[in-house]
Design a protein around this motif. Sequence first.
Motif, PDB file in Angstrom:
ATOM      1  N   HIS A   8       0.903  -1.191  -0.057  1.00 48.30           N
ATOM      2  CA  HIS A   8      -0.202  -0.408   0.224  1.00 48.30           C
ATOM      3  C   HIS A   8       0.402   1.388   0.050  1.00 48.30           C
ATOM      4  O   HIS A   8       1.752   1.265   0.428  1.00 48.30           O
ATOM      5  CB  HIS A   8      -0.991  -0.495   1.577  1.00 48.30           C
ATOM      6  N   GLN A  26      -2.077  -0.884  -3.887  1.00 51.88           N
ATOM      7  CA  GLN A  26      -3.012  -0.490  -3.327  1.00 51.88           C
ATOM      8  C   GLN A  26      -2.661   1.504  -3.217  1.00 51.88           C
ATOM      9  O   GLN A  26      -1.731   1.394  -2.307  1.00 51.88           O
ATOM     10  CB  GLN A  26      -3.546  -0.429  -2.187  1.00 51.88           C
ATOM     11  N   ILE A  28      -4.199   4.089  -1.528  1.00 51.07           N
ATOM     12  CA  ILE A  28      -4.798   4.756  -0.359  1.00 51.07           C
ATOM     13  C   ILE A  28      -5.002   6.227  -0.247  1.00 51.07           C
ATOM     14  O   ILE A  28      -5.150   6.779   0.787  1.00 51.07           O
ATOM     15  CB  ILE A  28      -4.648   4.347   0.918  1.00 51.07           C
ATOM     16  N   ASP A  35      -7.300   8.878   3.960  1.00 52.61           N
ATOM     17  CA  ASP A  35      -7.349   8.045   2.674  1.00 52.61           C
ATOM     18  C   ASP A  35      -8.375   8.580   2.102  1.00 52.61           C
ATOM     19  O   ASP A  35      -9.176   8.470   2.280  1.00 52.61           O
ATOM     20  CB  ASP A  35      -6.886   6.734   3.164  1.00 52.61           C
ATOM     21  N   HIS A  38      -9.275   2.268  -0.481  1.00 52.82           N
ATOM     22  CA  HIS A  38      -7.812   1.900  -1.229  1.00 52.82           C
ATOM     23  C   HIS A  38      -8.229   1.466  -2.109  1.00 52.82           C
ATOM     24  O   HIS A  38      -9.189  -0.168  -2.171  1.00 52.82           O
ATOM     25  CB  HIS A  38      -7.714   1.409   0.251  1.00 52.82           C
TER      26      HIS A  38
END
Length: 82
Positions: A8, A26, A28, A35, A38
């Motif tokens: 992430h 991912q 975010i 955020d 995601h």
Amino acid sequence: MADHGTPHFANDAGVSVIHIGAREFQCIGATPPYDHPHVFLDMGSDVEIICPYCSTLYRFRADLHADQSDPAACLWRAPAAA
């Protein structure tokens, strides 16, 4: 959580490009609680991709491991569950 192996990344610093060592990851947006959803991104054979939520440009760099980024602070790890 099913996505333990998926790195992430977040762009709190607002840099123009984040270099990463993964082609599947991912985004975010920013670190929680700021955020966005995601979103899973897959570059395929391309070397860059833009997040459709926050417009961060991610560029693949083969000298980085899948869990590395440049700038390094863009790699995000979820806090351990209590």
